[in-house]
Design a protein around this motif. Structure first.
Motif, short mmCIF file in Angstrom:
data_model
loop_
_atom_site.label_atom_id
_atom_site.label_comp_id
_atom_site.label_asym_id
_atom_site.label_seq_id
_atom_site.Cartn_x
_atom_site.Cartn_y
_atom_site.Cartn_z
N LEU A 1 4.75 -43.50 -36.00
CA LEU A 1 4.10 -42.74 -37.06
C LEU A 1 2.65 -43.16 -37.26
O LEU A 1 1.95 -42.58 -38.11
CB LEU A 1 4.87 -42.93 -38.39
N TYR B 1 -0.72 -40.96 -37.70
CA TYR B 1 -1.07 -40.22 -38.91
C TYR B 1 -1.81 -41.09 -39.92
O TYR B 1 -2.26 -40.59 -40.95
CB TYR B 1 0.20 -39.66 -39.57
N TYR C 1 0.88 -36.69 -42.71
CA TYR C 1 2.21 -36.51 -42.13
C TYR C 1 2.94 -35.37 -42.81
O TYR C 1 3.64 -34.59 -42.16
CB TYR C 1 3.00 -37.80 -42.26
N HIS D 1 1.85 -32.16 -41.42
CA HIS D 1 2.49 -31.99 -40.11
C HIS D 1 3.89 -31.42 -40.27
O HIS D 1 4.31 -30.53 -39.50
CB HIS D 1 2.53 -33.34 -39.39
#
Length: 463
Positions: free
Chosen positions: A92, A95, A114, A117
């Motif tokens: 992750l 991001y 995120y 997204h």
């Protein structure tokens, strides 16, 4: 190497270990699809970047159990290290940018990135989803203004997804955002099925659409987490849900999905003991679960309620009760002080819960805020206990919770009338001074658990 489903499950359950200079070895859960919901919750409910950051860490942390105050005492560089390592392991990190500015603000900005997204697939199909809802509503016979209200509500939710960090508008507050995958699934059902499901509830009380939508979505989310809970119980201890609930219900207890699964194993072990006093053995399991280790599990229970609006203004009273347990001098029975105090808070909180859903109770009958009696599909008045029964939708797990709340604590006992259950845990007899032998630890624990039940009813879609 091709991973099997079993390999993936095993990987997802294996803790992520990160060594903190101050706290030592920390064990975290893998970031899973269900954890995406927590991002939306934090960005909706909190403005404070540091609070969002710390709440996220606590949510993913498995061990050791620490408080938010501990995280607040850490250096921001250490927080940055913990987050960077966790995000990198979960893929992750792309991001998030921690190279400039405040680590807490950077983390919040990363969550927003995120979140955007996650929202792309829904926003890309916004018009198709709205059209699907409109087709469903066309199949339902209802006043046009109600149909338009429902459709507008969904449009507003779709449009506001990209601005969830701002103040939530009135309709969003009544129709809180569920897990994205669940949101898509709810409106991906056939129009006919949706029409039947909605019509069944709407026809007898069309003005309570918002309440219906909120409650049913809560139950969908709650059922998901309960399935995970009982799957884990069966996998670890080979204990079925039915066997566990039979024993738990018999002794007027219930289990919250926020509890650790080992409690079920301990309860069933106590049920199988040859002891003549099974009530005492079962009570001891629950009391020890919450009060051992300086009330660690009880602290965790209470901390979950802090952001719940229906607990607003009452948390200081509840925390004081916990502190009395921790610091009670010898010779003083803390239960004598805590039980009536918490029963009074249960009264107030359940009233707040009803108001949250646009309802009030008067002489055990349910009314809307305009003073109209709530009616069932047969035109009969809906009573308080009937309303709560319907909330749990006949699910055995929730029904056990309601049994303790409605049939035990709120049992209908008049002065000098005998108890309706085998335990004397009656709100009326305690608060009216008829029962002065209520100072029992198991009564204290039941009070805390009923508070958690009410918390769960109002926030299951957020947990």
């Amino acid at each position: 190497m091709v991973l099997t489903l079993e390999d993936i499950i095993e990987m997802s359950e294996k803790p992520i270990c990160i060594k903190s200079p101050t706290l030592g070895k920390l064990g975290f859960r893998m970031f899973l699809v269900k954890d995406e919901e927590i991002i939306l919750k934090y960005l909706n409910e909190y403005d404070d970047s540091e609070l969002i950051c710390n709440m996220f860490i606590l949510h993913q942390l498995i061990s050791p159990k620490i408080t938010i105050e501990v995280l607040e005492g850490l250096n921001s560089l250490e927080i940055k290290y913990i987050l960077s390592e966790y995000l990198k392991i979960n893929n992750l990190d792309k991001y998030f940018d921690f190279n400039k500015g405040n680590v807490y603000d950077n983390f919040k900005e990363g969550l927003i990135c995120y979140r955007n997204h996650l929202l792309k697939p829904i926003l890309a199909h916004r018009n198709q989803i709205i059209d699907s809802i409109e087709q469903t509503l066309d199949l339902i016979t209802m006043p046009q203004q109600i149909s338009r209200y429902i459709l507008n509500s969904q449009e507003l939710i779709m449009d506001s997804m990209v601005e969830v960090s701002e103040a939530v508008n009135t309709i969003q507050q009544s129709l809180s955002l569920p897990q994205l995958n669940e949101y898509i699934r709810l409106f991906d059902l056939s129009a006919a099925y949706s029409a039947i499901s909605i019509q069944k509830i709407i026809e007898p009380q069309i003005n309570l659409w918002t309440n219906w939508f909120n409650v049913n979505r809560n139950l969908i989310q709650a059922t998901y987490y309960l399935d995970i809970f009982w799957d884990e119980v069966f996998e670890k201890y080979n204990i079925s849900r039915d066997n566990a609930l039979t024993c738990i219900k018999k002794y007027h207890w219930f289990i919250s999905p926020s509890m650790y699964t080992y409690i079920v194993k301990d309860i069933l072990s106590a049920c199988k003991k040859p002891s003549r006093n099974k009530y005492h053995e079962i009570n001891k399991v629950f009391v020890n679960y919450f009060l051992k280790n300086d009330c660690r599990n009880l602290d965790e229970f209470v901390r979950n309620w802090e952001t719940n609006p229906i607990f607003k203004g009452r948390m200081k009273i509840i925390r004081d009760c916990v502190n009395i347990i921790k610091n009670c001098p010898k010779g003083v029975n803390f239960s004598n002080l805590i039980v009536p105090t918490l029963i009074a808070q249960i009264d107030g909180i359940q009233q707040e819960f009803m108001k949250q859903n646009g309802l009030v109770v008067d002489h055990k009958k349910v009314y809307d805020l305009e003073g109209n009696k709530l009616k069932d599909e047969h035109g009969q008045n809906i009573w308080f206990n009937q309303y709560y029964r319907e909330l749990t939708s006949g699910d055995g797990f929730f029904d056990v919770m309601n049994d303790v709340f409605i049939d035990v604590l709120l049992q209908n006992t008049e002065p000098r009338e005998d108890y309706k259950t085998s335990i004397h845990f009656s709100r009326n007899k305690i608060l009216h001074g008829e029962n002065f032998h209520y100072g029992k630890k198991d009564y204290v624990i039941r009070c805390f658990m009923i508070l958690d039940f009410l918390h769960g009813l109002s926030t299951m879609h957020d947990d």
